[in-house]
Every structure is written in structure tokens, then in C-alpha cells.
Design an enzyme around this catalytic site. Structure first.
Site, PDB file in Angstrom:
ATOM      1  N   HIS A  99       0.851  -1.183   0.000  1.00  0.00           N
ATOM      2  CA  HIS A  99       0.000   0.000   0.000  1.00  0.00           C
ATOM      3  C   HIS A  99       0.890   1.238   0.000  1.00  0.00           C
ATOM      4  O   HIS A  99       2.057   1.184   0.403  1.00  0.00           O
ATOM      5  CB  HIS A  99      -0.907   0.017   1.225  1.00  0.00           C
ATOM      6  CG  HIS A  99      -1.998  -1.004   1.184  1.00  0.00           C
ATOM      7  ND1 HIS A  99      -3.082  -0.961   2.033  1.00  0.00           N
ATOM      8  CD2 HIS A  99      -2.173  -2.091   0.400  1.00  0.00           C
ATOM      9  CE1 HIS A  99      -3.889  -2.001   1.773  1.00  0.00           C
ATOM     10  NE2 HIS A  99      -3.347  -2.689   0.791  1.00  0.00           N
ATOM     11  N   GLU A 101       1.091   3.838   1.891  1.00  0.00           N
ATOM     12  CA  GLU A 101       1.671   4.219   3.181  1.00  0.00           C
ATOM     13  C   GLU A 101       2.839   3.312   3.565  1.00  0.00           C
ATOM     14  O   GLU A 101       3.864   3.775   4.071  1.00  0.00           O
ATOM     15  CB  GLU A 101       0.598   4.169   4.280  1.00  0.00           C
ATOM     16  CG  GLU A 101      -0.580   5.092   4.029  1.00  0.00           C
ATOM     17  CD  GLU A 101      -1.759   4.421   3.343  1.00  0.00           C
ATOM     18  OE1 GLU A 101      -2.906   4.771   3.657  1.00  0.00           O
ATOM     19  OE2 GLU A 101      -1.528   3.531   2.494  1.00  0.00           O
ATOM     20  N   CYS A 132      -2.077  -0.448   7.506  1.00  0.00           N
ATOM     21  CA  CYS A 132      -1.248   0.749   7.424  1.00  0.00           C
ATOM     22  C   CYS A 132      -1.271   1.531   8.736  1.00  0.00           C
ATOM     23  O   CYS A 132      -0.235   2.078   9.153  1.00  0.00           O
ATOM     24  CB  CYS A 132      -1.712   1.620   6.268  1.00  0.00           C
ATOM     25  SG  CYS A 132      -1.443   0.849   4.649  1.00  0.00           S
TER      26      CYS A 132
END
Length: 208
Positions: A99, A101, A132
Site C-alpha cells: 500500500h 503508506e 497501514c
């Protein structure tokens, strides 16, 4: 030269998203209510360069869109300097944890030589998910600034409240809805186009 052209294209798309948001705002029947919210009902705990850094995160999201990924972007800033950049790349990297992040946190940790990013601010175009948010806690991020809320999977404010949980040994200062409309437009336009493409492909199959 190709890299410059790509950056210009991303900036152009981000500006188009902002223009679309402004047009809907100005023509909205509840414009007066929205203006009241903007002017009086919501005071943001923001620092001078927060919008500038969020726009850099939006640029990462636009780059993810060009790669065919869900357009989410993130950056990590320490002492006013960008230490990590990330964009969704789960498809390209065949990595379910890639992801935006997480990618930004990994790059920042590598840059400073420490997995704990004391004093850092993470900017994300969307409210982080549970994975995250947990990584943000582990990295000891000081501030989290995110754009659009994620009604389905957001784990910071919408569900769980991970970054403020009193049973964890670190809490994060959180401010959401930074450039929210622009962040939301980037992701919504991606899915609008995807639905349109899928519909056209379905029609071709049926007619063929």
C-alpha cells in the site's frame, strides 16, 4: 524528457480534479452550507506546508493511476524534508502489503537508517486501513494527515481508531479531510473510468 512529460501529465490531471471539485462546489444547491463548514464549523490543526505536502501525495496517487493501480499516494516528511514516497503498487509488485503508506514508510526508514521515524509526519490521500495504521504506530509516526475518509476500510477515524487507541504504547496526532475533495476526486474518477471500460467491454462481448 519522458519523465518530465509524465510529471506534467500528472500535474495536469491533479489540476483537472481540483477544477472538477470547484465546479461541483460552486453549482451545488447546498453551497451555502458547505461554505459555512469551510469558514466556521471546522478548524484544522494544520502547519504551514501541510497542503503543499498533501499535493505531493496526490501526485503519487496520480502516478499509481497511470500504473493501473488504485490511486492512493503517501509521503513521509521529517523536519520539512520528504524522506519517503509511496504509491499503491500491489498489482505491479505482486505484494498485498504494498500500500502507498507502507511503501513510503519503508523508503523513509531506509533513508534515515531507523525503523522508528520519530518526529515524522505521514501524508496519505486516503484514510489508512488497519494494516497501514498498525505500521504507522510501529514506526512511531508523530502526525498523520490524510485526505479522504474511507467509509469501508478506514481504520483511523471511521473504524477501530487504531492511531488513538489507549491500549497501544504510541498514539498519533491525526488530522483528516485535508484537500479531501481533490483526494476523493482522484480515486472516484479512477473507478468511474474503470466501470465505463468494463461496461464497454461487456457490450462488445454481448454484441459479438
Amino acid at each position: 524528457m519522458a519523465r518530465c512529460d509524465s510529471a506534467l501529465a500528472r500535474n495536469k490531471f491533479a489540476n483537472e480534479c481540483a477544477a472538477a471539485v470547484r465546479e461541483r462546489f460552486l453549482t451545488s444547491p447546498d453551497r451555502a452550507a458547505k461554505i459555512r463548514i469551510c469558514l466556521g464549523e471546522r478548524i484544522l490543526d494544520m502547519e504551514p506546508r501541510d497542503e503543499e505536502f498533501m499535493r505531493q501525495a496526490i501526485a503519487e496517487a496520480v502516478a499509481a493511476r497511470e500504473d493501473g493501480e488504485v490511486p492512493i499516494g503517501a509521503i513521509v516528511v521529517i523536519d520539512g524534508e520528504v524522506k519517503g514516497r509511496g504509491r499503491n503498487q500491489v498489482i505491479r509488485s505482486s505484494d498485498p502489503t504494498a500500500h502507498a503508506e507502507i511503501v513510503a514508510l519503508r523508503e523513509a526508514a531506509s533513508a534515515v537508517g531507523n525503523y522508528r521515524l520519530a518526529g515524522a509526519t505521514l501524508y496519505s490521500t486516503i484514510e489508512p486501513c488497519a494494516m497501514c495504521a498498525g505500521a504507522i504506530i510501529q514506526a512511531r509516526i508523530e502526525r498523520l494527515m490524510y485526505g479522504a475518509q474511507d467509509e469501508k476500510a478506514g481504520a483511523v477515524d471511521t473504524h477501530f481508531g487504531i492511531c488513538a487507541a489507549d491500549f497501544l504504547n504510541h498514539r498519533v496526532r491525526v488530522e483528516g479531510r485535508i484537500l479531501e475533495s481533490e483526494c476523493r476526486e482522484v480515486i472516484q474518477s479512477f473507478f468511474r473510468e474503470k466501470r465505463k471500460t468494463n461496461s464497454q467491454q461487456s457490450e462488445r462481448c454481448e454484441s459479438g
